[in-house]
Design a protein around this motif. Structure first.
Motif, PDB file in Angstrom:
ATOM      1  N   ILE A   1       0.700  -1.155  -0.192  1.00 34.68           N
ATOM      2  CA  ILE A   1      -0.344   0.342  -0.251  1.00 34.68           C
ATOM      3  C   ILE A   1       1.027   1.435   0.299  1.00 34.68           C
ATOM      4  CG2 ILE A   1      -1.783   0.756   1.577  1.00 34.68           C
ATOM      5  CD1 ILE A   1      -3.048  -1.094   2.175  1.00 34.68           C
ATOM      6  N   ALA A   2       1.865   1.257   0.791  1.00 29.54           N
ATOM      7  CA  ALA A   2       2.844   2.474   1.049  1.00 29.54           C
ATOM      8  C   ALA A   2       3.987   2.439  -0.611  1.00 29.54           C
ATOM      9  CB  ALA A   2       3.929   2.570   1.692  1.00 29.54           C
ATOM     10  N   LEU A   3       3.919   1.451  -1.276  1.00 34.44           N
ATOM     11  CA  LEU A   3       4.940   1.913  -2.683  1.00 34.44           C
ATOM     12  C   LEU A   3       3.728   2.006  -3.470  1.00 34.44           C
ATOM     13  CD1 LEU A   3       6.507   0.971  -4.554  1.00 34.44           C
ATOM     14  CD2 LEU A   3       6.001  -1.483  -5.178  1.00 34.44           C
ATOM     15  N   ALA A   4       2.005   1.746  -3.828  1.00 36.07           N
ATOM     16  CA  ALA A   4       0.702   2.352  -4.444  1.00 36.07           C
ATOM     17  C   ALA A   4       0.609   3.915  -3.802  1.00 36.07           C
ATOM     18  CB  ALA A   4      -0.062   1.326  -4.119  1.00 36.07           C
ATOM     19  N   ASP A   5       0.573   4.497  -2.708  1.00 36.74           N
ATOM     20  CA  ASP A   5       0.270   5.398  -2.188  1.00 36.74           C
ATOM     21  C   ASP A   5       1.490   6.371  -3.071  1.00 36.74           C
ATOM     22  OD1 ASP A   5      -1.824   4.722  -1.408  1.00 36.74           O
ATOM     23  OD2 ASP A   5      -0.771   5.086   0.555  1.00 36.74           O
ATOM     24  N   ALA A   6       2.658   5.979  -2.912  1.00 35.63           N
ATOM     25  CA  ALA A   6       4.051   6.570  -2.762  1.00 35.63           C
ATOM     26  C   ALA A   6       3.666   6.921  -4.529  1.00 35.63           C
ATOM     27  CB  ALA A   6       5.270   5.855  -2.742  1.00 35.63           C
ATOM     28  N   LEU A   7       3.686   5.938  -5.126  1.00 40.86           N
ATOM     29  CA  LEU A   7       3.494   6.143  -6.647  1.00 40.86           C
ATOM     30  C   LEU A   7       2.120   7.118  -7.299  1.00 40.86           C
ATOM     31  CD1 LEU A   7       4.396   2.600  -7.892  1.00 40.86           C
ATOM     32  CD2 LEU A   7       5.755   4.715  -8.251  1.00 40.86           C
ATOM     33  N   HIS A   8       1.507   6.923  -6.443  1.00 48.12           N
ATOM     34  CA  HIS A   8      -0.044   7.416  -6.799  1.00 48.12           C
ATOM     35  C   HIS A   8       0.866   8.973  -7.016  1.00 48.12           C
ATOM     36  CE1 HIS A   8      -3.470   9.070  -7.084  1.00 48.12           C
ATOM     37  NE2 HIS A   8      -4.346   7.965  -7.194  1.00 48.12           N
ATOM     38  N   GLN A   9       1.188   9.268  -5.248  1.00 50.28           N
ATOM     39  CA  GLN A   9       1.759  11.248  -4.876  1.00 50.28           C
ATOM     40  C   GLN A   9       2.355  11.329  -6.126  1.00 50.28           C
ATOM     41  OE1 GLN A   9       0.431  12.624  -1.896  1.00 50.28           O
ATOM     42  NE2 GLN A   9      -0.965  11.156  -1.460  1.00 50.28           N
ATOM     43  N   LEU A  10       3.634  10.596  -6.338  1.00 55.94           N
ATOM     44  CA  LEU A  10       4.893  10.821  -7.304  1.00 55.94           C
ATOM     45  C   LEU A  10       4.209  11.126  -8.653  1.00 55.94           C
ATOM     46  CD1 LEU A  10       7.877  10.903  -7.835  1.00 55.94           C
ATOM     47  CD2 LEU A  10       7.038   8.722  -9.091  1.00 55.94           C
TER      48      LEU A  10
END
Lengths: 202, 202
Positions: free
Chosen positions: B42-51
């Motif tokens: 989830i942290a990876l997915a969120d970081a990519l979305h934010q990016l």
């Protein structure tokens, strides 16, 4: 390394948490995403989010599945008499890709490895017992790694369930197609000559 | 390849859209994520979305930034008389890592490359003009790749702005011809920016 933006830094940190991806590769991937249309990055983020939150396991074989009982387990075209024991989901995919197996699977979720602290209790061995008790399985096929751990796991399962009225078999070990004999390791070559098969023209 | 689950298949498809990652590696990464605590995925997915949704560009230098004017551009410790022209955000990071440069940057966003259809109009050259018109810049430093395209870009900028009362310099060619800046080691890159030489047409 200092990143000019916190969201970039966070993305690089999370991407480089994946195996085989260092910080430079992670940065390259992040910058690649930023050069693509925003929708591509969002699709990737969403797919990963769905992956970790939505994936389920088949209650019969422990393979990944979107439904309670996976397509293979619920298929009437597959032969329930053949149960192929594999370590991992990837092994199911690899065997399915050959198109040579019509039976069903059971994913152990690993192999017995005292060195890594994995014992029988960590594996889906109870599910094998349940399958055997149902009485439909006639042959239990080991498709495990040709390693000490794979052999140990097969032996453990054999010892535990040999009282059931079922045949045990193991996928053939030998020289891979295309391999030169002189480069084969001694153990593989030795086993392949011991377990030689009748020659056929096919 | 057939995937046992649609969410797995979708994740593999999206991951393998990244450069240098094939379907086998993508599957390996997806299965790795599934073995980790759900929070990591989830942290990876969120970081990519934010990016891809949150990243901004500094209006002065076109570097990535979380705010309108980036830390380097707004810093009073940095020397506004020195303006370093780079192709890419990664080049800013690479030079910052050397700790040898106290001036400011301007990210062109590429280099002139007729082969790839990139002309001066695609680059942030208007921003150089604005900087020069402000009158604070005394030295314009080219830190571009030692390639034909890098040289062409430097020459174009030199010709366009040589009427301004500003010195032109180029980072020392301690770097082998044909090398990309981001792969240079820190010492060579640091030295090459310290020993920059006056820009000449030759």
């Amino acid at each position: 390394m200092e990143y000019p933006s916190k969201v970039l830094g966070k993305a690089v940190e999370e991407i480089s948490g994946l195996p085989g991806i260092g910080r430079k590769s992670a940065l390259r991937l992040a910058l690649h995403l930023l050069k693509q249309p925003e929708s591509q990055g969002i699709a990737l983020a969403d797919a990963l989010h769905q992956l970790v939150t939505k994936i389920k396991y088949c209650i019969e074989c422990h393979n990944f599945s979107d439904v309670e009982v996976c397509e293979i387990c619920s298929s009437h075209r597959r032969d329930s008499a053949l149960l192929c024991i594999v370590e991992d989901v990837r092994d199911v995919m690899a065997i399915e890709n050959t198109g040579k197996f019509i039976g069903k699977y059971l994913v152990l979720g690993g192999k017995i490895s005292p060195m890594e602290g994995v014992g029988p209790a960590h594996l889906n061995i109870a599910s094998i017992e349940k399958k055997l008790q149902s009485g439909t399985v006639k042959e239990l096929i080991f498709a495990l790694s040709a390693t000490m751990e794979g052999d140990t796991t097969a032996y453990y399962i054999y010892k535990k369930f040999k009282g059931f009225n079922v045949n045990f078999s193991s996928i053939a070990r030998g020289i891979a197609i295309g391999d030169e004999l002189e480069y084969a390791d001694e153990i593989s070559l030795g086993r392949s000559i011991m377990h030689r098969t009748p020659y056929s023209e096919g």
